[in-house]
Scaffold this active site. Sequence first.
Site, PDB file in Angstrom:
ATOM      1  N   ASP A  91      65.850  58.306  70.706  1.00  0.00           N
ATOM      2  CA  ASP A  91      66.226  59.298  69.701  1.00  0.00           C
ATOM      3  C   ASP A  91      67.755  59.414  69.712  1.00  0.00           C
ATOM      4  O   ASP A  91      68.421  58.790  70.529  1.00  0.00           O
ATOM      5  CB  ASP A  91      65.523  60.636  69.956  1.00  0.00           C
ATOM      6  CG  ASP A  91      65.988  61.296  71.239  1.00  0.00           C
ATOM      7  OD1 ASP A  91      66.911  60.755  71.895  1.00  0.00           O
ATOM      8  OD2 ASP A  91      65.451  62.350  71.587  1.00  0.00           O
ATOM      9  N   ASP A 265      55.533  59.805  67.694  1.00  0.00           N
ATOM     10  CA  ASP A 265      55.803  60.121  69.094  1.00  0.00           C
ATOM     11  C   ASP A 265      55.534  61.598  69.287  1.00  0.00           C
ATOM     12  O   ASP A 265      55.668  62.382  68.347  1.00  0.00           O
ATOM     13  CB  ASP A 265      57.272  59.857  69.457  1.00  0.00           C
ATOM     14  CG  ASP A 265      58.167  61.000  69.019  1.00  0.00           C
ATOM     15  OD1 ASP A 265      58.439  61.109  67.803  1.00  0.00           O
ATOM     16  OD2 ASP A 265      58.555  61.826  69.862  1.00  0.00           O
ATOM     17  N   CYS A 303      35.131  57.097  77.595  1.00  0.00           N
ATOM     18  CA  CYS A 303      36.541  56.743  77.769  1.00  0.00           C
ATOM     19  C   CYS A 303      36.679  55.726  78.901  1.00  0.00           C
ATOM     20  O   CYS A 303      36.029  55.846  79.934  1.00  0.00           O
ATOM     21  CB  CYS A 303      37.359  57.998  78.070  1.00  0.00           C
ATOM     22  SG  CYS A 303      39.106  57.666  78.378  1.00  0.00           S
ATOM     23  N   CYS A 305      39.457  55.073  80.669  1.00  0.00           N
ATOM     24  CA  CYS A 305      40.616  55.301  81.545  1.00  0.00           C
ATOM     25  C   CYS A 305      40.152  55.535  82.985  1.00  0.00           C
ATOM     26  O   CYS A 305      38.997  55.887  83.217  1.00  0.00           O
ATOM     27  CB  CYS A 305      41.438  56.483  81.033  1.00  0.00           C
ATOM     28  SG  CYS A 305      40.897  58.085  81.661  1.00  0.00           S
ATOM     29  N   CYS A 308      38.360  58.901  83.802  1.00  0.00           N
ATOM     30  CA  CYS A 308      36.973  59.020  83.346  1.00  0.00           C
ATOM     31  C   CYS A 308      36.063  58.001  84.033  1.00  0.00           C
ATOM     32  O   CYS A 308      34.891  58.259  84.253  1.00  0.00           O
ATOM     33  CB  CYS A 308      36.900  58.838  81.832  1.00  0.00           C
ATOM     34  SG  CYS A 308      37.743  60.148  80.938  1.00  0.00           S
ATOM     35  N   HIS A 334      44.611  59.859  81.207  1.00  0.00           N
ATOM     36  CA  HIS A 334      43.517  60.039  80.247  1.00  0.00           C
ATOM     37  C   HIS A 334      44.050  60.354  78.848  1.00  0.00           C
ATOM     38  O   HIS A 334      43.614  59.762  77.855  1.00  0.00           O
ATOM     39  CB  HIS A 334      42.555  61.151  80.688  1.00  0.00           C
ATOM     40  CG  HIS A 334      41.657  61.569  79.569  1.00  0.00           C
ATOM     41  ND1 HIS A 334      40.538  60.843  79.200  1.00  0.00           N
ATOM     42  CD2 HIS A 334      41.763  62.575  78.656  1.00  0.00           C
ATOM     43  CE1 HIS A 334      39.999  61.389  78.131  1.00  0.00           C
ATOM     44  NE2 HIS A 334      40.716  62.433  77.778  1.00  0.00           N
TER      45      HIS A 334
HETATM   46 ZN   LIG Z   1      39.602  59.171  80.061  1.00  0.00          ZN
END
Ligand SMILES: [Zn+2]
Length: 374
Positions: A91, A265, A303, A305, A308, A334
């Site tokens: 930025d 973003d 999910c 990730c 999870c 996550h």
């Molecule tokens: Zn997750």
Amino acid sequence: MSLSFEVLGRDGPARRGRLQTAHGAIDTPAFMPVGTAGTVKAMLPQSVAETGAQIVLGNTFHLMLKPGAERVASLGGLHKFMNWPGPILTDSGGFQVMSLAELRKLDPDGVTFRSPSDGSQHRLTPERSIEIQHLLDADITMSFDECTTWPVSEEDAAKSMRLSMKWAARGKAAFKERPGYGLFGIVQGSVFPALRAESVKALTDIGFDGYAVGGLAVGEGQEMMFTTLDGTVPLLPQDRPRYLMGVGRPGDIVGAVKRGIDMFDCVMPTRAGRTAQAFTRRGELNLRNARHRDDPRPIDAQCGCPACRDYSRAYLHHLIRSDEILGLMLLTWHNLHYYQDVMRGLRGAIEGGTLDHWIAAFETEQASGDIPPI
Ligand SMILES: [Zn+2]
């Protein structure tokens, strides 16, 4: 053009594209995790990449104060310094400087401010902002602009936008063109359609590698943000990427993609992760809540990730309640993974021409709420 951008597919105004930079390609619509001080907080760079993120943000204001742009340059640039080999967008520093209400002095040439950490005096001009971003080695450099506050009168918004357009022209003159590097202009004008149109005209007359919509998600609300995008996005060049700055919640992103925005973003997934809040397909939940104490199920069984895949809600709840760092790390992971899942879903739906159907299913699932307690 310094950055090549290709629109690979469309579904209504929504676009599926690919932006090629010096440090790699970005599939759009894209969400860019925020790495304020040269780190996406609580995440290793390789973990950020594993979520599917292809580009991260660096912050001019923070990095110019600590450790200093010249120091980063002498250490090989921000990619090497933070060990993120992929594309980086920085930025301009404008947003943070303008929010230092007590510590800054604005003049037509730029802004003088005191560092909030040690009181030292600094100055940012359009030229110095571009120079800092060059020293950091940003693939995508943002124009230095004044961020209009909210709420604002049309007269003040016009004055602020016209100053930003002058600064955009000065930034463009200062920018060193190189293959794979680009400069984005920022459309201002608050929620006033005539000012947004005037700003788009000023920027396209100068000519940028991409166009950002700034000054939204500042308190105007989702409906007014979408109305402003409805009036602004169709005016932007078709062949250049479009970036909605600082947005937002998953529902904001989905609505903006539908209206033709390519890049986003927001600190929300990382910041919320550090307050135990999780974004999921079924809306938001907080792992600090006692309902998760005895729950052996993951945050979201669908999910992929690590939080999870390998951990229960009960364990995450325990980590949060015990102020364990791993809890913040897993929730950040996550949230970033979920945001990238949303982007993957959007890209697939645009490719397949099924965006409306995908959005309807997304909204139904979001509204359904968390799974019932055990
Ligand atoms: Zn997750």
